[in-house]
Write a protein that holds these residues in place. Structure first.
Motif, PDB file in Angstrom:
ATOM      1  N   THR A 176      50.355 -18.940  52.165  1.00 39.90           N
ATOM      2  CA  THR A 176      49.007 -18.478  51.878  1.00 39.90           C
ATOM      3  C   THR A 176      49.009 -17.566  50.653  1.00 39.90           C
ATOM      4  OG1 THR A 176      48.407 -18.635  54.196  1.00 39.90           O
ATOM      5  CG2 THR A 176      47.015 -17.265  52.821  1.00 39.90           C
ATOM      6  N   ASP A 177      48.141 -17.864  49.699  1.00 45.39           N
ATOM      7  CA  ASP A 177      48.003 -17.093  48.464  1.00 45.39           C
ATOM      8  C   ASP A 177      46.558 -16.625  48.398  1.00 45.39           C
ATOM      9  OD1 ASP A 177      47.649 -16.162  45.878  1.00 45.39           O
ATOM     10  OD2 ASP A 177      48.794 -17.768  44.961  1.00 45.39           O
ATOM     11  N   PRO A 178      46.312 -15.314  48.489  1.00 47.83           N
ATOM     12  CA  PRO A 178      44.930 -14.824  48.490  1.00 47.83           C
ATOM     13  C   PRO A 178      44.195 -15.104  47.182  1.00 47.83           C
ATOM     14  CG  PRO A 178      46.470 -12.988  48.372  1.00 47.83           C
ATOM     15  CD  PRO A 178      47.289 -14.237  48.579  1.00 47.83           C
ATOM     16  N   GLY A 179      44.901 -15.486  46.118  1.00 47.74           N
ATOM     17  CA  GLY A 179      44.275 -15.794  44.848  1.00 47.74           C
ATOM     18  C   GLY A 179      43.730 -17.204  44.773  1.00 47.74           C
ATOM     19  N   LEU A 180      43.911 -17.983  45.852  1.00 42.61           N
ATOM     20  CA  LEU A 180      43.438 -19.368  45.880  1.00 42.61           C
ATOM     21  C   LEU A 180      42.564 -19.603  47.102  1.00 42.61           C
ATOM     22  CD1 LEU A 180      46.727 -21.274  44.971  1.00 42.61           C
ATOM     23  CD2 LEU A 180      44.713 -21.017  43.532  1.00 42.61           C
ATOM     24  N   LEU A 188      39.825 -34.065  51.021  1.00 34.69           N
ATOM     25  CA  LEU A 188      40.094 -32.642  50.883  1.00 34.69           C
ATOM     26  C   LEU A 188      40.069 -32.258  49.415  1.00 34.69           C
ATOM     27  CD1 LEU A 188      43.382 -32.551  53.018  1.00 34.69           C
ATOM     28  CD2 LEU A 188      41.090 -32.173  53.871  1.00 34.69           C
ATOM     29  N   TYR A 189      39.886 -30.971  49.149  1.00 38.67           N
ATOM     30  CA  TYR A 189      40.155 -30.409  47.838  1.00 38.67           C
ATOM     31  C   TYR A 189      41.403 -29.565  47.993  1.00 38.67           C
ATOM     32  CZ  TYR A 189      35.598 -31.534  45.756  1.00 38.67           C
ATOM     33  OH  TYR A 189      34.498 -32.166  45.238  1.00 38.67           O
ATOM     34  N   GLN A 190      42.362 -29.726  47.085  1.00 35.88           N
ATOM     35  CA  GLN A 190      43.558 -28.903  47.080  1.00 35.88           C
ATOM     36  C   GLN A 190      43.531 -28.065  45.805  1.00 35.88           C
ATOM     37  OE1 GLN A 190      47.383 -30.870  46.863  1.00 35.88           O
ATOM     38  NE2 GLN A 190      48.402 -29.117  47.788  1.00 35.88           N
ATOM     39  N   TYR A 191      43.986 -26.816  45.904  1.00 41.55           N
ATOM     40  CA  TYR A 191      43.928 -25.879  44.792  1.00 41.55           C
ATOM     41  C   TYR A 191      45.321 -25.393  44.410  1.00 41.55           C
ATOM     42  CZ  TYR A 191      39.050 -25.761  46.201  1.00 41.55           C
ATOM     43  OH  TYR A 191      37.769 -26.121  46.525  1.00 41.55           O
ATOM     44  N   LYS A 192      45.484 -25.054  43.132  1.00 40.02           N
ATOM     45  CA  LYS A 192      46.702 -24.419  42.649  1.00 40.02           C
ATOM     46  C   LYS A 192      46.334 -23.557  41.457  1.00 40.02           C
ATOM     47  CE  LYS A 192      48.324 -27.939  39.383  1.00 40.02           C
ATOM     48  NZ  LYS A 192      49.449 -28.746  38.947  1.00 40.02           N
ATOM     49  N   GLU A 215      36.379 -22.631  38.348  1.00 44.84           N
ATOM     50  CA  GLU A 215      36.426 -21.170  38.369  1.00 44.84           C
ATOM     51  C   GLU A 215      36.374 -20.683  39.804  1.00 44.84           C
ATOM     52  OE1 GLU A 215      33.651 -17.634  36.747  1.00 44.84           O
ATOM     53  OE2 GLU A 215      34.229 -19.160  35.280  1.00 44.84           O
ATOM     54  N   TYR A 216      37.232 -19.713  40.140  1.00 40.58           N
ATOM     55  CA  TYR A 216      37.251 -19.103  41.464  1.00 40.58           C
ATOM     56  C   TYR A 216      37.394 -17.600  41.286  1.00 40.58           C
ATOM     57  CZ  TYR A 216      38.808 -17.851  46.165  1.00 40.58           C
ATOM     58  OH  TYR A 216      38.933 -17.271  47.404  1.00 40.58           O
ATOM     59  N   GLU A 217      36.405 -16.862  41.750  1.00 36.54           N
ATOM     60  CA  GLU A 217      36.377 -15.404  41.627  1.00 36.54           C
ATOM     61  C   GLU A 217      36.624 -14.960  40.183  1.00 36.54           C
ATOM     62  OE1 GLU A 217      39.004 -13.809  44.608  1.00 36.54           O
ATOM     63  OE2 GLU A 217      37.614 -14.314  46.221  1.00 36.54           O
ATOM     64  N   GLY A 218      36.012 -15.677  39.235  1.00 36.26           N
ATOM     65  CA  GLY A 218      36.094 -15.311  37.833  1.00 36.26           C
ATOM     66  C   GLY A 218      37.339 -15.775  37.097  1.00 36.26           C
ATOM     67  N   ASP A 219      38.263 -16.449  37.788  1.00 36.61           N
ATOM     68  CA  ASP A 219      39.493 -16.926  37.164  1.00 36.61           C
ATOM     69  C   ASP A 219      39.558 -18.448  37.198  1.00 36.61           C
ATOM     70  OD1 ASP A 219      40.585 -14.372  36.633  1.00 36.61           O
ATOM     71  OD2 ASP A 219      41.275 -14.221  38.711  1.00 36.61           O
ATOM     72  N   PRO A 220      40.149 -19.063  36.173  1.00 33.47           N
ATOM     73  CA  PRO A 220      40.313 -20.521  36.201  1.00 33.47           C
ATOM     74  C   PRO A 220      41.466 -20.913  37.123  1.00 33.47           C
ATOM     75  CG  PRO A 220      41.233 -19.627  34.184  1.00 33.47           C
ATOM     76  CD  PRO A 220      40.612 -18.476  34.916  1.00 33.47           C
ATOM     77  N   ILE A 221      41.216 -21.903  37.972  1.00 32.88           N
ATOM     78  CA  ILE A 221      42.260 -22.472  38.831  1.00 32.88           C
ATOM     79  C   ILE A 221      42.146 -23.986  38.731  1.00 32.88           C
ATOM     80  CG2 ILE A 221      42.356 -20.521  40.442  1.00 32.88           C
ATOM     81  CD1 ILE A 221      40.698 -22.221  42.401  1.00 32.88           C
ATOM     82  N   HIS A 272      46.710 -24.722  50.607  1.00 31.68           N
ATOM     83  CA  HIS A 272      45.584 -24.369  49.730  1.00 31.68           C
ATOM     84  C   HIS A 272      44.579 -25.516  49.640  1.00 31.68           C
ATOM     85  CE1 HIS A 272      48.106 -21.021  48.742  1.00 31.68           C
ATOM     86  NE2 HIS A 272      49.010 -21.807  48.236  1.00 31.68           N
ATOM     87  N   ALA A 273      44.109 -25.976  50.783  1.00 29.54           N
ATOM     88  CA  ALA A 273      43.181 -27.105  50.826  1.00 29.54           C
ATOM     89  C   ALA A 273      41.921 -26.728  51.597  1.00 29.54           C
ATOM     90  CB  ALA A 273      43.853 -28.313  51.473  1.00 29.54           C
ATOM     91  N   ALA A 274      40.849 -27.426  51.284  1.00 30.35           N
ATOM     92  CA  ALA A 274      39.577 -27.262  51.988  1.00 30.35           C
ATOM     93  C   ALA A 274      39.068 -28.649  52.361  1.00 30.35           C
ATOM     94  CB  ALA A 274      38.561 -26.550  51.101  1.00 30.35           C
TER      95      ALA A 274
END
Length: 117
Positions: A83-87, A5-9, A54-60, A105-107
């Protein structure tokens, strides 16, 4: 089964006395060379490694998570409170033995059956 998986924060901003609020971090300050930062190659350490993407122009931040011995994996139909719509990603639920756990926040990158019949 084996799952990757990929996990995001959100990016953890590191402020110092030479920066002002709103000043962008450079790739070098967020992800310095491991030998320069730690004095050794990062591959020698067994730890959590987050990289900046980068996600939607922002660094995560993103990390790769490998889960072994999974008997079931699912994505809940209803979003969870976390759930965080920014991730990107969703809450991924997985079962190992009799226990149900989750990662927010995983894919899913890949799921393999280690012993197909």
């Amino acid at each position: 089964m084996l799952a990757q998986l990929y996990q995001y924060k959100h990016e953890e901003v590191q402020f110092d006395d030479n920066r002002t609020t709103g000043e962008s971090q450079t790739e070098d300050s967020v992800n310095p060379d491991s030998e320069e930062y730690f004095g050794a190659d990062i591959e020698e350490f067994d730890g959590e490694i987050w990289e900046t993407v980068e996600y939607e122009g922002d660094p995560i931040q993103r990390r790769s998570v490998t889960l072994d011995g999974i008997t079931a994996i699912s994505v809940p139909q209803e979003p969870t409170d976390e759930t965080d719509p920014g991730l990107p990603g969703y809450t991924i639920q997985f079962r190992t033995g009799g226990e149900m756990e989750s990662i927010e926040h995983a894919a899913i990158v890949e799921v393999q059956d280690e012993n197909p019949q």
